[in-house]
Design an enzyme around this catalytic site. Structure first.
Site, short mmCIF file in Angstrom:
data_model
loop_
_atom_site.label_atom_id
_atom_site.label_comp_id
_atom_site.label_asym_id
_atom_site.label_seq_id
_atom_site.Cartn_x
_atom_site.Cartn_y
_atom_site.Cartn_z
N GLU A 1 0.83 -1.21 0.00
CA GLU A 1 0.00 0.00 0.00
C GLU A 1 0.85 1.25 0.00
O GLU A 1 0.56 2.22 -0.72
CB GLU A 1 -0.95 -0.02 1.20
CG GLU A 1 -2.08 -1.04 1.06
CD GLU A 1 -2.98 -1.10 2.27
OE1 GLU A 1 -2.72 -0.36 3.25
OE2 GLU A 1 -3.94 -1.89 2.26
N HIS B 1 -10.25 1.72 0.10
CA HIS B 1 -10.69 0.86 1.19
C HIS B 1 -12.21 0.64 1.20
O HIS B 1 -12.70 -0.19 1.96
CB HIS B 1 -10.25 1.44 2.55
CG HIS B 1 -8.80 1.20 2.84
ND1 HIS B 1 -7.79 1.92 2.24
CD2 HIS B 1 -8.18 0.32 3.67
CE1 HIS B 1 -6.62 1.49 2.70
NE2 HIS B 1 -6.83 0.52 3.55
#
Length: 311
Positions: free
Chosen positions: A163, A196
């Site tokens: 990420e 997300h």
């Protein structure tokens, strides 16, 4: 085909220098959207029908995100321009994968992040010594021994590294030439926060009847991941290193979001200490963050007059 071969040759040598010029805000943001879509989309290439914490799903998604992370630098080479020694850097330097000042870049941002968590760290200390089963129950996750290691690998190594690599190291070199450092710090996390939201689709698939509390946690997750994304982008731009954001991200994953609702379960004297440390940690983190991440300490290539030039 010839262009692809040229890109591979560039990747093979650190002597080839490149630079990122502003080709338009829309193009920079659209490129970031494509990177985010590739990362999230790779999670759904597998059609196993199993929940995200199943060992099979975890292994499949680890393969996917690692593959995307390996391809992202090649995508950046399509955008980067060739540069002379006085104008550019190697791609690895832009990605924060460099040796200069790596020790302070690893240690100091992590220490500041730990200071922010003084309150939760004290709660963890109390729970460890009290061996309390009633406090912090929310952090317990019932898994078999065979899944513990793969969960640990995903949560504390693969997820934070990939990420940070995709959403910080690969996006900020695209955004900074057009938007400057300050705007990039606040815009880059939006791609991270939106990414997300995909957890909602899984919760909708596996939710129990009568469970309607899906969107509110997702919105809350968007906000706190965006805030953390801004913090991480700040660390990356100020230090010019990937290791600081990665270690801070891994630490935050270990700690989780502070469980403020659990504080009333502690004795009064311990509650007072927890609240004091929560406030003190926040104040100290804000006060130390800028001086500790002074770009001059790290030879950062991002933070001079909001341009991608050498310090």
């Amino acid at each position: 085909m010839q262009h692809a071969i040229t890109i591979v040759n560039k990747m093979a040598t650190s002597m080839n220098l490149v630079r990122f010029d502003c080709t338009g805000v829309f193009r920079a943001c659209f490129s970031c959207i494509l990177l985010a879509a590739a990362y999230v989309g790779s999670l759904y290439l597998w059609r196993s029908g199993l929940p995200r914490d199943h060992p099979v799903t975890i292994k499949q998604r680890i393969v996917s995100v690692l593959a995307v992370s390996m391809m992202c630098p090649f995508a950046l080479f399509f955008i980067a321009e060739d540069a002379t020694e006085s104008q550019g850097y190697s791609m690895w330097q832009y990605l924060g994968l460099r040796r200069e000042a790596i020790i302070p870049a690893a240690v100091l941002p992590l220490l500041v992040t730990m200071i922010l968590f003084l309150g939760p760290l004290y709660m963890t200390y109390l729970d460890y010594w009290n061996e309390s089963d009633t406090v912090c129950q929310g952090k317990k996750f019932r898994v078999t021994p065979s899944t513990v290691h793969i969960l640990w690998l995903r949560n504390y190594i693969v997820a934070p590294f990939t990420e940070e690599f995709v959403f910080r190291a690969c996006m900020l070199p695209l955004l900074t030439p057009c938007l400057g450092t300050t705007s990039s710090i606040f815009i880059c996390p939006l791609f991270f926060g939106v990414a997300h939201i995909h957890h909602v689709s899984e919760k909708l698939r596996f939710r129990k009847r009568g469970d309607e509390s899906i969107w509110l946690p997702a919105i809350f997750q968007f906000f706190y991941t965006s805030i953390f994304g801004a913090y991480s982008a700040f660390l990356f731009i100020r230090t010019g290193h990937l290791i600081g954001p990665f270690l801070s991200h891994a630490f935050c994953n270990i700690m989780g979001f502070p469980e403020l609702e659990m504080i009333p379960q502690y004795p009064p004297n311990q509650r007072a200490i927890i609240w004091t440390l929560l406030v003190l940690g926040l104040v100290m983190c804000v006060a130390l963050l800028a001086p500790v991440t002074n770009p001059d300490y790290y030879e950062s290539l991002f933070y001079v007059d909001q341009q991608l030039v050498k310090v």
